[in-house]
Design a protein around this motif. Structure first.
Motif, PDB file in Angstrom:
ATOM      1  N   GLU A 119       0.844  -1.193   0.000  1.00 57.54           N
ATOM      2  CA  GLU A 119       0.000   0.000   0.000  1.00 57.54           C
ATOM      3  C   GLU A 119       0.882   1.247   0.000  1.00 57.54           C
ATOM      4  OE1 GLU A 119      -3.365   1.090  -0.098  1.00 57.54           O
ATOM      5  OE2 GLU A 119      -2.196   2.949  -0.078  1.00 57.54           O
ATOM      6  N   THR A 178      -9.811   4.271  -0.735  1.00 53.79           N
ATOM      7  CA  THR A 178     -11.047   5.056  -0.836  1.00 53.79           C
ATOM      8  C   THR A 178     -12.169   4.310  -0.112  1.00 53.79           C
ATOM      9  OG1 THR A 178     -10.347   5.637  -3.079  1.00 53.79           O
ATOM     10  CG2 THR A 178     -12.580   6.241  -2.472  1.00 53.79           C
ATOM     11  N   THR A 179     -12.076   2.980  -0.143  1.00 51.71           N
ATOM     12  CA  THR A 179     -13.124   2.163   0.466  1.00 51.71           C
ATOM     13  C   THR A 179     -13.345   2.543   1.929  1.00 51.71           C
ATOM     14  OG1 THR A 179     -12.259   0.418  -0.967  1.00 51.71           O
ATOM     15  CG2 THR A 179     -13.959  -0.217   0.610  1.00 51.71           C
ATOM     16  N   VAL A 223     -21.385   0.867   1.084  1.00 48.81           N
ATOM     17  CA  VAL A 223     -22.653   0.223   0.703  1.00 48.81           C
ATOM     18  C   VAL A 223     -22.397  -0.685  -0.491  1.00 48.81           C
ATOM     19  CG1 VAL A 223     -25.013   0.637  -0.102  1.00 48.81           C
ATOM     20  CG2 VAL A 223     -23.954   2.213   1.528  1.00 48.81           C
ATOM     21  N   ASP A 264      -4.546   8.025  -5.091  1.00 46.22           N
ATOM     22  CA  ASP A 264      -5.138   7.428  -6.300  1.00 46.22           C
ATOM     23  C   ASP A 264      -4.715   8.250  -7.518  1.00 46.22           C
ATOM     24  OD1 ASP A 264      -6.264   5.455  -4.785  1.00 46.22           O
ATOM     25  OD2 ASP A 264      -8.333   5.827  -5.398  1.00 46.22           O
TER      26      ASP A 264
HETATM   27  C1  LIG Z   1     -17.076   9.696  -0.122  1.00 44.48           C
HETATM   28  C2  LIG Z   1     -17.238   8.449  -0.952  1.00 44.48           C
HETATM   29  C3  LIG Z   1     -18.307   7.585  -0.700  1.00 44.48           C
HETATM   30  C4  LIG Z   1     -18.488   6.425  -1.471  1.00 44.48           C
HETATM   31  N1  LIG Z   1     -19.505   5.566  -1.152  1.00 44.48           N
HETATM   32  C5  LIG Z   1     -19.643   4.398  -1.846  1.00 44.48           C
HETATM   33  C6  LIG Z   1     -20.629   3.447  -1.462  1.00 44.48           C
HETATM   34  O1  LIG Z   1     -21.355   3.614  -0.473  1.00 44.48           O
HETATM   35  N2  LIG Z   1     -20.758   2.321  -2.223  1.00 44.48           N
HETATM   36  C7  LIG Z   1     -19.941   2.069  -3.308  1.00 44.48           C
HETATM   37  O2  LIG Z   1     -20.093   1.011  -3.954  1.00 44.48           O
HETATM   38  N3  LIG Z   1     -18.964   2.955  -3.662  1.00 44.48           N
HETATM   39  C8  LIG Z   1     -18.788   4.085  -2.942  1.00 44.48           C
HETATM   40  N4  LIG Z   1     -17.779   4.957  -3.281  1.00 44.48           N
HETATM   41  C9  LIG Z   1     -16.841   4.538  -4.335  1.00 44.48           C
HETATM   42  C10 LIG Z   1     -15.906   3.453  -3.764  1.00 44.48           C
HETATM   43  O3  LIG Z   1     -15.432   3.874  -2.504  1.00 44.48           O
HETATM   44  C11 LIG Z   1     -14.722   3.146  -4.670  1.00 44.48           C
HETATM   45  O4  LIG Z   1     -15.159   2.874  -5.973  1.00 44.48           O
HETATM   46  C12 LIG Z   1     -13.980   1.905  -4.144  1.00 44.48           C
HETATM   47  O5  LIG Z   1     -13.660   2.066  -2.777  1.00 44.48           O
HETATM   48  C13 LIG Z   1     -12.704   1.666  -4.927  1.00 44.48           C
HETATM   49  O6  LIG Z   1     -12.078   0.547  -4.343  1.00 44.48           O
HETATM   50  P1  LIG Z   1     -10.724  -0.007  -4.897  1.00 44.48           P
HETATM   51  O7  LIG Z   1     -10.385  -1.225  -4.077  1.00 44.48           O
HETATM   52  O8  LIG Z   1     -10.810  -0.169  -6.374  1.00 44.48           O
HETATM   53  O9  LIG Z   1      -9.657   1.158  -4.667  1.00 44.48           O
HETATM   54  P2  LIG Z   1      -9.329   2.089  -3.406  1.00 44.48           P
HETATM   55  O10 LIG Z   1     -10.220   1.807  -2.244  1.00 44.48           O
HETATM   56  O11 LIG Z   1      -9.199   3.504  -3.870  1.00 44.48           O
HETATM   57  O12 LIG Z   1      -7.890   1.570  -3.015  1.00 44.48           O
HETATM   58  C14 LIG Z   1      -6.785   1.767  -3.852  1.00 44.48           C
HETATM   59  C15 LIG Z   1      -5.540   1.777  -2.981  1.00 44.48           C
HETATM   60  O13 LIG Z   1      -4.415   1.588  -3.825  1.00 44.48           O
HETATM   61  C16 LIG Z   1      -3.354   2.386  -3.328  1.00 44.48           C
HETATM   62  N5  LIG Z   1      -2.397   2.587  -4.435  1.00 44.48           N
HETATM   63  C17 LIG Z   1      -2.541   3.379  -5.533  1.00 44.48           C
HETATM   64  N6  LIG Z   1      -1.443   3.268  -6.321  1.00 44.48           N
HETATM   65  C18 LIG Z   1      -0.598   2.394  -5.696  1.00 44.48           C
HETATM   66  C19 LIG Z   1       0.682   1.872  -5.990  1.00 44.48           C
HETATM   67  N7  LIG Z   1       1.366   2.246  -7.092  1.00 44.48           N
HETATM   68  N8  LIG Z   1       1.283   1.022  -5.100  1.00 44.48           N
HETATM   69  C20 LIG Z   1       0.611   0.630  -3.951  1.00 44.48           C
HETATM   70  N9  LIG Z   1      -0.608   1.106  -3.627  1.00 44.48           N
HETATM   71  C21 LIG Z   1      -1.209   1.960  -4.492  1.00 44.48           C
HETATM   72  C22 LIG Z   1      -4.039   3.672  -2.876  1.00 44.48           C
HETATM   73  O14 LIG Z   1      -3.250   4.357  -1.929  1.00 44.48           O
HETATM   74  C23 LIG Z   1      -5.337   3.099  -2.253  1.00 44.48           C
HETATM   75  O15 LIG Z   1      -5.177   2.862  -0.871  1.00 44.48           O
HETATM   76  C24 LIG Z   1     -17.587   6.126  -2.527  1.00 44.48           C
HETATM   77  C25 LIG Z   1     -16.495   6.979  -2.756  1.00 44.48           C
HETATM   78  C26 LIG Z   1     -16.314   8.119  -1.980  1.00 44.48           C
HETATM   79  C27 LIG Z   1     -15.118   8.989  -2.250  1.00 44.48           C
END
Ligand SMILES: Cc1cc2nc3c(=O)[nH]c(=O)nc-3n(C[C@H](O)[C@H](O)[C@H](O)COP(=O)(O)OP(=O)(O)OC[C@H]3O[C@@H](n4cnc5c(N)ncnc54)[C@H](O)[C@@H]3O)c2cc1C
Length: 319
Positions: free
Chosen positions: A37, A45-46, A52, A293
């Protein structure tokens, strides 16, 4: 930089919801898993989100006697997808796979000890379409006392609602001046807050609770998580990704993964150049996604020949 220093079965880039679910699943099947990470915080972002999860035909709907089925949800997705038939992320095969695996994923998480439940009222966003649900197909994690995470408690990314309240309780509170039901909820939450203060508990809710629960389960299966460690390069051998080059405190290390690498590194909300290219007229300052991100993995995946698609798509809301 030295040669490959450590081998794992699986390396996972990013610690968001998708990554941690994959990490937990692989570790529960006896695999040696390493999560890398970039941020100093765990959870992506999660952890900042509402947490939800849209899971048609889930176990909690069955428990509550809410009618749903694979076919009904497929009808809904077909109606929704009509406008983007050529989107590779939403092909009929992928939609069907999602509808089959998503309820199984919830069953797996519950078996792993995660306390989840149905949001009582969260209608589908297009519930008027055929197959739409007018009550709720959504699942969230129960509030969690993050002190149970020990030394990881302060590494969990602060959430959307760091209170001992469920999402539906939080959504009722703004109506406290208008409704007796909302006043009752307010009093109940106030008691829970006072109780937490008196007992020294530190509750998180919504996405942070989901990530805290996933972290607790993953750690119990021996998943290794390294913070402040950015993946810079994906390593290839004969067309297979076999490891990564990761950077921590300015030092680069080559890490091997016998089963491969899963990339769950979020979007490119904080990369202005990619925004300009794919979503002109938008600005990094408008995003509530964490600053890490930056889409570096999109560029790295593209470098090794992966196809990118739907880069013009985004979810936007005023907040
Ligand atoms: C305020 C808000 C509320 C939301 N509510 C909802 C909801 O209720 N329901 C829903 O379905 N969606 C919701 N969303 C959208 C949802 O949160 C995201 O689409 C989802 O969390 C993305 O998950 P992910 O695992 O793809 O990436 P993320 O949770 O963004 O995780 C990506 C991780 O990768 C890390 N990273 C990036 N580049 C690198 C690298 N080169 N090396 C190592 N680590 C790296 C980042 O630091 C980050 O920690 C919401 C978003 C926001 C901002």
């Amino acid at each position: 930089m030295s040669n490959t220093s450590h081998y794992h079965d699986l390396i996972i880039v990013g610690s968001g919801g998708g990554s941690m679910c994959a990490a937990l699943y692989a570790a529960s099947r006896g695999k040696k898993v390493l999560v890398l990470e970039k941020s100093g915080y765990y959870g992506g972002t999660t952890a900042r989100s509402g947490g939800v999860m849209w899971i048609p035909n889930n176990r909690f709907m069955k428990r509550d006697g809410v009618e749903d089925s694979f076919e009904r949800a497929r009808t809904y997705l077909e109606a929704l997808a009509e406008t983007f038939e050529d989107a590779p992320g939403a092909t009929p095969e992928r939609r069907e796979r999602f509808l089959k695996e998503a309820p199984a994923m919830i069953d797996f998480l519950v078996e792993q000890g995660l306390e989840l439940d149905r949001v009582p009222f969260w209608p589908d966003y297009n519930d008027e379409l055929s197959g739409g649900c007018k009550t709720s197909r959504c699942v969230v994690a129960a509030p969690f006392n993050k002190k149970a995470l020990g030394e990881w408690a302060d590494k969990l990314r602060p959430g959307f609602l760091d209170l001992p309240a469920t999402l539906d309780e939080a959504l009722a509170i703004p109506y406290v001046k208008r409704s007796w039901a909302a006043r009752k909820v307010f009093v109940r939450v106030a008691f829970k807050v006072i109780g937490a203060l008196l007992t020294g508990k530190r509750y998180v809710s919504c996405g942070a609770a989901l990530q805290a629960r996933l972290l607790q389960a993953a750690l119990s299966h021996g998943v290794e998580i390294r913070l402040e460690t950015a993946v810079r390069e994906l390593l290839e051998n004969n067309g297979r990704v076999t490891g990564v080059i990761a950077e921590h405190n300015g030092k680069r290390e080559q890490l091997g993964a016998s089963l491969g690498v899963i990339v769950g590194a979020g979007g490119f909300a904080h990369n202005q150049a990619l925004r300009k290219q794919y979503q002109p007229g938008t600005n990094v300052q408008w995003s509530s996604a964490p600053v890490e991100d930056t889409g570096d993995m999109h560029l790295e995946l593209q470098r090794i020949g992966a196809a990118l698609a739907q880069m013009e798509e985004m979810v936007g809301q005023p907040c």
